[in-house]
Design a protein around this motif. Sequence first.
Motif, PDB file in Angstrom:
ATOM      1  N   ARG A 107     -19.538 -29.859 -37.986  1.00 50.25           N
ATOM      2  CA  ARG A 107     -18.278 -29.816 -38.724  1.00 50.25           C
ATOM      3  C   ARG A 107     -17.101 -30.192 -37.836  1.00 50.25           C
ATOM      4  O   ARG A 107     -16.154 -30.862 -38.283  1.00 50.25           O
ATOM      5  CB  ARG A 107     -18.084 -28.424 -39.323  1.00 50.25           C
ATOM      6  CG  ARG A 107     -19.017 -28.163 -40.504  1.00 50.25           C
ATOM      7  CD  ARG A 107     -18.930 -26.744 -40.996  1.00 50.25           C
ATOM      8  NE  ARG A 107     -19.852 -26.516 -42.112  1.00 50.25           N
ATOM      9  CZ  ARG A 107     -20.096 -25.329 -42.644  1.00 50.25           C
ATOM     10  NH1 ARG A 107     -19.483 -24.245 -42.160  1.00 50.25           N
ATOM     11  NH2 ARG A 107     -20.939 -25.217 -43.650  1.00 50.25           N
ATOM     12  N   LYS A 115     -26.277 -21.816 -36.798  1.00 54.08           N
ATOM     13  CA  LYS A 115     -24.829 -21.678 -36.986  1.00 54.08           C
ATOM     14  C   LYS A 115     -24.067 -22.525 -35.976  1.00 54.08           C
ATOM     15  O   LYS A 115     -23.062 -23.173 -36.312  1.00 54.08           O
ATOM     16  CB  LYS A 115     -24.427 -20.209 -36.861  1.00 54.08           C
ATOM     17  CG  LYS A 115     -24.872 -19.355 -38.048  1.00 54.08           C
ATOM     18  CD  LYS A 115     -24.415 -17.917 -37.870  1.00 54.08           C
ATOM     19  CE  LYS A 115     -24.860 -17.071 -39.076  1.00 54.08           C
ATOM     20  NZ  LYS A 115     -24.447 -15.649 -38.929  1.00 54.08           N
ATOM     21  N   LYS A 118     -24.138 -26.109 -37.076  1.00 54.56           N
ATOM     22  CA  LYS A 118     -23.193 -26.372 -38.163  1.00 54.56           C
ATOM     23  C   LYS A 118     -21.764 -26.469 -37.652  1.00 54.56           C
ATOM     24  O   LYS A 118     -20.977 -27.322 -38.098  1.00 54.56           O
ATOM     25  CB  LYS A 118     -23.307 -25.285 -39.234  1.00 54.56           C
ATOM     26  CG  LYS A 118     -24.610 -25.329 -40.014  1.00 54.56           C
ATOM     27  CD  LYS A 118     -24.651 -24.228 -41.069  1.00 54.56           C
ATOM     28  CE  LYS A 118     -25.935 -24.298 -41.885  1.00 54.56           C
ATOM     29  NZ  LYS A 118     -26.006 -23.220 -42.905  1.00 54.56           N
TER      30      LYS A 118
END
Length: 200
Positions: free
Chosen positions: A14, A7, A10
């Motif tokens: 992003r 997580k 990510k």
Amino acid sequence: MKNVLLKLHKIVVRYALFFAPGFIAFYTYWLTRYGDKVPEGGFIGFINTFCFIWILSLAYVFLALLFYKDFRETLLARLAGFKESDERERIVTSNAARTTFLMTLAIQIVLLIISLTNVHLVRNPDGHGVLSVGLGFSSDQFDIYALPSNRSARSAPLGSVEVGGNLLPPNISPILMLLLLVQIGIFKLVSRRHYEGIDN
């Protein structure tokens, strides 16, 4: 723990992707208005901190592309438009990858040769001249700050015009050599592993 790291990965990726336009806009505005002055304090300093974090996230993305296999393959497969849902698409993908690999190798070899090539032209006042083309190594190849080298005009006749130098900056040749070795080495290593798996 693995899910938490995934997580976090990510989120960082992003952030690096979506904050890029903001980074470009902020620094374009700042450089055109304030030049080299460092942003400090208040809202501008707050935005500058986010820009610094974006640079760190971008560095992480570069490292992940090198060392995180799943991320590299997923991102680049999407970027290249790979489709391997059936056997026919896998054959098309493998043929396209082979052609691309060989083409990039050819381009790198040509650029390597050009970076090692030095062209020298002397034009005499009587209209005649000498053109010489050489290929070889020099100390400039290993100087990261080197500019295309030019030969001295002291050997040219008085009143002549002398031009010349490397066709490409000479210090890119070690980089091109390294890229060639890495590409060929990785290809042979991976293909050998697959062939051994098939044989077994």
